[in-house]
Design an enzyme around this catalytic site. Structure first.
Site, mmCIF file in Angstrom:
data_model
loop_
_atom_site.group_PDB
_atom_site.id
_atom_site.type_symbol
_atom_site.label_atom_id
_atom_site.label_comp_id
_atom_site.label_asym_id
_atom_site.label_seq_id
_atom_site.Cartn_x
_atom_site.Cartn_y
_atom_site.Cartn_z
ATOM 1 N N ASP A 178 0.834 -1.201 0.000
ATOM 2 C CA ASP A 178 0.000 0.000 0.000
ATOM 3 C C ASP A 178 0.869 1.251 0.000
ATOM 4 O OD1 ASP A 178 -2.015 -1.811 0.212
ATOM 5 O OD2 ASP A 178 -2.816 -1.082 2.106
ATOM 6 N N CYS A 226 1.853 -6.818 5.613
ATOM 7 C CA CYS A 226 1.197 -5.607 5.135
ATOM 8 C C CYS A 226 -0.322 -5.714 5.312
ATOM 9 C CB CYS A 226 1.566 -5.341 3.674
ATOM 10 S SG CYS A 226 1.306 -3.627 3.157
ATOM 11 N N ASP A 227 -0.997 -4.590 5.132
ATOM 12 C CA ASP A 227 -2.376 -4.418 5.589
ATOM 13 C C ASP A 227 -3.366 -5.506 5.168
ATOM 14 O OD1 ASP A 227 -1.126 -2.097 6.281
ATOM 15 O OD2 ASP A 227 -2.541 -0.759 5.308
ATOM 16 N N SER A 279 -6.017 5.326 4.687
ATOM 17 C CA SER A 279 -4.940 4.613 5.344
ATOM 18 C C SER A 279 -5.090 4.783 6.847
ATOM 19 C CB SER A 279 -3.594 5.181 4.902
ATOM 20 O OG SER A 279 -2.567 4.812 5.790
#
Length: 575
Positions: free
Chosen positions: A96, A137-138, A486
């Site tokens: 991201d 990661c997200d 975010s």
């Protein structure tokens, strides 16, 4: 009338060892399967062991995941030492932070579905008995949990861990510092050389973005949900503690097979309420709303936006963590991690202590001997001195968001904002206007056609919100969108507006100069335009053609739900 089925204790449940893999390797006619497994390292004795898949999200495309190959090996060692047979396999990750503000970010939320589908596909095809999944990661984390829920085989999630902060001009910095510096540079507040020096030192190595952004938020939510081992969410990426966490997770799956405990025994409605509680207490990312709704759907648990409001009315924000606060996740790690906060919430009656976890014990049993935070620390506040007495995640409705929207109101921005709309049909157009100095104090920026279907992919608006902050407008401008944010975003922002503009949602009807009012107290987001005028605009509105006609994003746009349902791709719950 049938009586309710009796709950069985873990000790009385049948073992799940070789429940699936036995179908693959036991019979004489399965010789071909055994032959191929010999080639990947099995010996004859291994065919009598449970097979546990280790899903690794390792890659070199992001610092969040560059170390996960080593954690996968550690998890496999834990599996083997406990007596099962590990098999490591990979799935994808995207970054991201790297793709933010570009067309590439359209793939970010879609990657959650690809990750879930790929883990389900491999584990389902190979008939694994259990699963360890490691994310950084997200989108890795919710993707892993969605797959675990669908498969419903004993499973443990391992978080890759948080990054350490960088140091620039004797202060801690992270990726959001760089995003905000872009705005400061555009405003003439930062030199070319300083921007170059900052970007070179902000990310010092492996690990997920350092504040209470989406990765750390989701790791904490998953731990509170009961699907990772205690304090898995609060460990530095490069540490002996994180390696040991991975090893223990491998052994824990073997034990879950012994106990017959599956993910759906753990991921109950009360467990999701625990996860929501943890997210609020930490001041976590708005993305947690989207992801917890999607995970709950996969688990067959009915969860809605209104559950976040209900829980949020009684849970305060206690953590002074970035982006709205002072500290990074590594500071929380240094004072004991997440478990002391969970103990505080439990003792206050804000957690369901009877929920089962991947340790085979309940939340209360896991927290029984947890020591409090050291005296004098100010990272986690006491209940009598919260950052905010109720949730920072505020669900809004109104004529701009009939199906709901999610605001992130820390309290520092105020609770009400009203101003003229500045309308943009893409993130790129918005950024040009911000960097050119065309946004003024009091404006309500509208970014539309960035929703799940219209984007497609519901891009995060970190670049615009950071640029606004960098230009010194963070407290005097609001931003609303059918996209999302975010975890690094702060300011007066509202996202996840449903229905989205692409489907003809009211956001598509807004014109420059229209007054928009956002009120966190009444939980309303209102377009102050007469209904008659809106009806006239709707009659003239033309549906936009799809952005993509083939490939991943075209398929995603065809199947994805609206944000208020979690942007899921495998159908909505009935009712």
């Amino acid at each position: 009338m049938k009586s309710a089925p009796k709950k069985t204790s873990p000790k009385s449940r049948p073992s799940l060892h070789r429940h699936w893999s036995g179908l693959l390797v036991d019979a004489t006619e399965r010789a071909q399967s055994r032959a191929m497994l010999h080639a990947v390292g099995f010996d004859r004795s291994d065919f009598q062991k449970s097979q546990i898949g280790v899903a690794s999200t390792w890659s070199q495309v992001t610092p969040c995941n560059i170390h996960i190959d080593k954690l996968a090996i550690a998890a496999a060692e834990g599996v083997a030492k406990a007596g099962s047979k590990p098999l490591i396999f990979n799935t994808i990750t995207v970054s991201d932070g790297i793709s933010m503000g570009t067309m590439g970010m359209k793939y970010s939320l879609a990657s959650r579905e690809v990750i879930a589908d790929s883990i389900e596909t491999v584990a389902g095809c190979e008939l694994f008995d259990g699963l360890v999944a490691i994310g950084g990661c997200d989108k890795n984390m919710p993707g892993c949990l969605i797959a675990m829920a669908r498969l419903n085989r004993p499973a443990v999630f391992v978080y890759g861990g948080t990054i350490l902060p960088g140091c620039f001009q004797k202060r801690d910095v992270d990726i959001v510092s760089v995003f905000e510096a872009v705005g400061a540079h555009a405003a003439g507040k930062m030199s070319d050389r300083d921007l170059e020096d900052l970007e070179a030192c902000a990310i010092p190595g492996a690990g997920s973005c350092g504040g209470m952004y989406t990765a750390n938020t989701m790791a904490s939510a998953i731990e509170a949900l009961g699907m990772s081992l205690p304090n898995s969410s609060a460990q530095n990426a490069i540490s002996s503690a994180k390696n040991e966490d991975a090893r223990r997770a491998g052994a824990a799956v073997h034990r879950l097979l012994d106990l017959g405990i599956r993910p759906l025994d753990i991921m109950t409605r009360k467990a999701f309420e625990n996860a929501i509680t943890a997210v609020i207490a930490l001041g976590g990312s708005t993305n947690a709303v989207l992801h917890l709704l999607a995970i709950a759907h996969a688990a067959g648990v009915k969860l809605s936006l209104d559950d976040f409001t209900r829980v949020g009315k009684r849970v305060p924000v206690l953590a002074d963590l970035k982006p709205s606060g002072k500290y990074v996740m590594a500071a929380l790690v240094g004072i004991g991690g997440l478990t002391p906060l969970l103990k505080m919430l439990l003792d206050r009656g804000l957690l369901h202590g009877d929920c089962l976890t991947v340790t085979g014990q309940t939340v209360a049993e896991n927290l029984r001997d947890v020591k409090p935070y050291p005296s004098g620390q100010d990272i986690i506040r006491d209940f009598d001195n919260p950052i905010k007495p109720t949730s920072h995640l505020v669900v809004l409705y109104g004529n701009l968001a009939p199906l709901g929207a999610v605001a992130k109101i820390s309290g520092k921005e105020g609770e009400r904002f009203s101003g003229p709309a500045r309308v943009f049909d893409s993130e790129e157009a918005t950024m040009k206007a911000i960097l050119a100095g065309k946004i003024k104090s009091g404006d309500v920026i509208v970014i539309r056609y960035e929703g799940p279907k219209g984007g497609p992919g519901m891009r995060e608006m970190l670049s615009p919100t950071s640029a606004i902050a960098g230009r010194g407008l963070g407290k005097s401008v609001a931003l609303i969108t059918d996209g999302r944010f975010s975890g690094g975003t702060h300011g007066f922002v509202v996202g996840h507006i449903s229905p989205e503009a692409h489907l003809g949602g009211p956001l598509a009807l807004v014109k420059n100069g229209d007054t928009i009012t956002i009120d966190a107290r009444t939980r309303l987001i209102t377009l102050d335009v007469p209904a008659k005028e809106l009806a006239k605009r709707r009659k003239a509105l033309k549906r936009r053609p799809p952005v993509f006609k083939r490939g991943v994003l075209a398929k995603y746009a065809d199947h994805v739900s609206q944000a208020h349902l979690g942007a899921i791709t495998d159908g909505a719950l009935e009712g």
